[in-house]
Enzyme design. Structure first.
Site, short mmCIF file in Angstrom:
data_model
loop_
_atom_site.label_atom_id
_atom_site.label_comp_id
_atom_site.label_asym_id
_atom_site.label_seq_id
_atom_site.Cartn_x
_atom_site.Cartn_y
_atom_site.Cartn_z
CG ASN A 1 1.35 68.99 42.15
OD1 ASN A 1 1.24 69.68 41.13
ND2 ASN A 1 1.02 67.71 42.18
CB SER B 1 -3.63 81.94 43.00
OG SER B 1 -4.48 82.20 41.92
CD GLU C 1 -0.95 64.49 31.40
OE1 GLU C 1 -1.14 63.57 32.21
OE2 GLU C 1 -0.58 64.28 30.23
CB CYS D 1 -0.74 63.33 39.83
SG CYS D 1 0.71 63.60 38.82
CD GLU E 1 1.29 67.80 29.97
OE1 GLU E 1 2.00 67.71 30.98
OE2 GLU E 1 0.44 68.69 29.81
P1 NAD Z 1 -6.92 71.93 41.02
O1 NAD Z 1 -7.68 71.22 39.99
O2 NAD Z 1 -7.64 72.47 42.21
O3 NAD Z 1 -6.13 73.16 40.40
C1 NAD Z 1 -5.34 73.05 39.22
C2 NAD Z 1 -5.37 74.39 38.52
O4 NAD Z 1 -6.71 74.71 38.16
C3 NAD Z 1 -4.87 75.55 39.37
O5 NAD Z 1 -4.21 76.47 38.56
C4 NAD Z 1 -6.16 76.14 39.89
O6 NAD Z 1 -6.02 77.50 40.25
C5 NAD Z 1 -7.08 75.96 38.70
N1 NAD Z 1 -8.49 75.95 39.07
C6 NAD Z 1 -9.03 75.57 40.25
N2 NAD Z 1 -10.37 75.73 40.21
C7 NAD Z 1 -10.68 76.21 38.99
C8 NAD Z 1 -11.91 76.59 38.36
N3 NAD Z 1 -13.07 76.49 38.97
N4 NAD Z 1 -11.84 77.05 37.08
C9 NAD Z 1 -10.67 77.15 36.46
N5 NAD Z 1 -9.48 76.82 37.01
C10 NAD Z 1 -9.49 76.34 38.26
O7 NAD Z 1 -5.77 70.93 41.45
P2 NAD Z 1 -4.61 71.20 42.48
O8 NAD Z 1 -5.19 71.07 43.85
O9 NAD Z 1 -3.88 72.44 42.18
O10 NAD Z 1 -3.62 69.98 42.13
C11 NAD Z 1 -3.86 68.73 42.61
C12 NAD Z 1 -4.51 67.84 41.58
O11 NAD Z 1 -3.76 67.87 40.37
C13 NAD Z 1 -4.52 66.39 42.01
O12 NAD Z 1 -5.74 65.81 41.68
C14 NAD Z 1 -3.38 65.78 41.22
O13 NAD Z 1 -3.48 64.38 41.05
C15 NAD Z 1 -3.47 66.53 39.96
N6 NAD Z 1 -2.19 66.52 39.25
C16 NAD Z 1 -2.10 65.78 38.12
C17 NAD Z 1 -0.90 65.72 37.43
C18 NAD Z 1 -0.79 64.93 36.17
O14 NAD Z 1 0.18 65.15 35.43
N7 NAD Z 1 -1.71 64.02 35.87
C19 NAD Z 1 0.22 66.42 37.89
C20 NAD Z 1 0.09 67.18 39.05
C21 NAD Z 1 -1.15 67.22 39.72
#
Ligand code: NAD
Length: 497
Positions: free
Chosen positions: A170, A196, A268, A302, A474
């Site tokens: 995002n 990805s 995060e 987020c 961060e």
């Molecule tokens: P996600 O957890 O699905 O993916 C985040 C990252 O983790 C990606 O690179 C993804 O490829 C990787 N990932 C996914 N499954 C994995 C696994 N089984 N093992 C290892 N890595 C894995 O999240 P998303 O859908 O990409 O992003 C949305 C989420 O991120 C929301 O919950 C949002 O609130 C949170 N977010 C938080 C912040 C913050 O700063 N707190 C900022 C942006 C997004």
């Protein structure tokens, strides 16, 4: 890549003024690499599914190569004077700004966000590079008043070593610079594994890092499916710290994988921000801010206002104005200058919006605007009124353009309801009563509180959540500290004879 895929490539890529910023390789030890088995991941534009390119689908063995390269590069990078690290980081910052239009174009093509938001994200991403370049020079700690005779006691902050970052789609550029430039400023080396869906923002960053003179092995980008790459980063004992941004669910998994090697993990994670409107406010301003807080990044944020609590005295007036503002949002191709809402990232994101809206509707919520799929990866900006605690949207992040509004009567009630969540990232409060502002911000269990404003993030402030929204911070000097260890030195000296 097959010739047929190359031919189908999205025409908008030809608008890049520097074609070398589209890098379809991973970047390890200063080299552009393919996967050992030549496997690739295709990257497409969420607006229309157009093919953008490919990146290597690497696995554990290539990740180990990147870790070994980062280990080899660490001593020389850590030994540089802080001002020499800063010089290179400043050059990297300048290159981001000089290439802003190209980087924003790449981001909108792979992520779908409106081009004005992509430009804003490049500025935001670059601001971390400049900030941490300067912060590199200020890793001062303290002397300790000795409790033992004839001792000088001091503390030093040292770079923790090889680090890793796992980032979401995002904010494909800013989530990388917020982690990587803190790590590099501290003297660490890093392996980044980008989502990805959005690898080209990451590989463009690597291209510019190389041009900025960041030495081979200091900043590496490994692309590939999450489980093998991130699994290796979590389990490899050489990696001493891992910083993750993403969902709470995946954060939990990585914490357990990292536990094997006692890594320093910063997280995060998800948010479920309450947006609280008391009656003593400028309603028009609050409506405008509520649009920004909910619909930026098409709701995939987020910090998104996920539970909009409105005092009953202004409830109907707010809904009227909010519905009008939402109905005026322009949905479309992120590349069109007027677009305010782009496509979502996946089919499952569209399905989640639909599921939350249908569940709320079935349980008595009123759908005042939207509530429909719009074809492709688009979901209509939606306003739900009369949302209640038994609805899924009350508890779960939608991560889409759906605004749920909930009436409340008293200050105590709304504090309890706002805190009734496993999340604790950010909360927004609108009131002109200073006493109430102080009471409510003290009582809210959130890492970041926005009082009468929505724009609160930036390089100098510590970004992060409490409860299941994360661990660590961060940005700010605290962000740099996540990549350091304290070393205590106790020096004995002979007393005067
Ligand atoms: P996600 O957890 O699905 O993916 C985040 C990252 O983790 C990606 O690179 C993804 O490829 C990787 N990932 C996914 N499954 C994995 C696994 N089984 N093992 C290892 N890595 C894995 O999240 P998303 O859908 O990409 O992003 C949305 C989420 O991120 C929301 O919950 C949002 O609130 C949170 N977010 C938080 C912040 C913050 O700063 N707190 C900022 C942006 C997004």
């Amino acid at each position: 890549m097959t010739a047929q895929l190359k031919e189908q490539r999205c025409v908008s890529l030809s608008q890049l003024s520097d074609l070398r910023l589209l890098r379809e390789y991973a970047y390890i030890d200063g080299r552009w690499c393919s996967a050992d088995n030549r496997q690739i991941i295709e990257v497409t534009n969420p607006f229309d599914g157009a093919f953008l390119g490919t990146v290597p689908n690497m696995g554990a063995s290539e990740t180990r190569q990147a870790v070994d390269a980062a280990k080899a590069a660490f001593p020389a990078w850590a030994a540089l004077l802080p001002q020499d690290r800063a010089t290179r980081l400043h050059r990297w910052h300048d290159l981001l700004i000089e290439n802003k239009e190209d980087l924003a174009l790449l981001m909108t093509l792979e992520q779908g966000k409106p081009i004005s938001e992509s430009r804003g994200e490049i500025d935001y991403a670059a601001s971390f590079v400049a900030f941490f370049a300067e912060e590199a020079k200020r890793m001062n700690v303290e002397n300790i008043s000795s409790h033992l005779p004839n001792r000088n006691m001091s503390l030093k902050r040292e770079p923790i070593g090889v680090t890793a970052a796992v980032t979401p789609w995002n904010f494909p550029c800013a989530m990388i610079t917020r982690k990587a430039t803190a790590a590099l400023a501290a003297g660490c080396t890093m392996i980044v594994r980008p989502a990805s869906e959005t690898p080209f923002s990451a590989t463009a960053l690597a291209e510019l890092a190389e041009r900025a003179g960041i030495p081979a092995g200091v900043f590496n980008v490994v692309t590939g499916d999450p489980a093998p790459v991130v699994g290796e980063l979590c389990r490899n004992p050489i990696v001493r710290a891992l910083s993750f941004t993403g969902s709470t669910e995946v954060g939990r998994l990585l914490l357990s994988q990292g536990a094997q090697t006692i890594k320093k993990m910063s997280m995060e994670l998800g948010g479920h921000a309450p947006f609280i409107l008391f009656p003593d406010i400028d309603l028009d301003q609050a409506v405008e801010h509520a649009v920004g807080a909910k619909f930026a990044t098409s709701g995939q944020d987020c910090l998104a206002a996920n539970r909009i609590f409105v005092h009953r005295d202004i409830y109907d007036a707010f809904l009227d104005k909010y519905a009008k503002a939402i109905s005026e949002l322009h949905v479309g191709n992120g590349l069109d200058e007027g677009t305010e809402i782009g496509p979502l990232m996946h089919d499952r994101a569209v399905a989640k919006c639909a599921e939350h809206v249908e569940d709320a509707r079935a349980k008595g919520a009123r759908v005042l605007i939207g509530g429909t799929k719009m074809g492709g990866l688009f979901y209509a900006p939606t306003l739900l009124a009369d949302v209640t605690e038994d609805m899924k949207i009350y508890r779960e992040e939608t991560f889409g353009p759906v605004a749920p509004v909930i009436p409340f009567d008293t200050e105590e009630e709304v504090i309890n309801r706002a805190n009734d969540s496993e999340y604790g990232l950010a909360a927004y409060v609108y009131t002109s009563n200073h006493d109430r502002a102080a009471r409510v911000s003290n009582a809210l269990e959130y890492g970041m509180i926005a009082l009468n404003c929505v724009k609160i993030t930036g390089a100098p402030v510590p970004f992060g959540g409490v409860k299941q929204s994360g661990l660590g911070r961060e940005g700010s000097r605290h962000g740099l500290e996540e990549f350091t260890e304290l070393k205590y030195v106790c020096a004995a000296f002979a007393p005067q004879a």
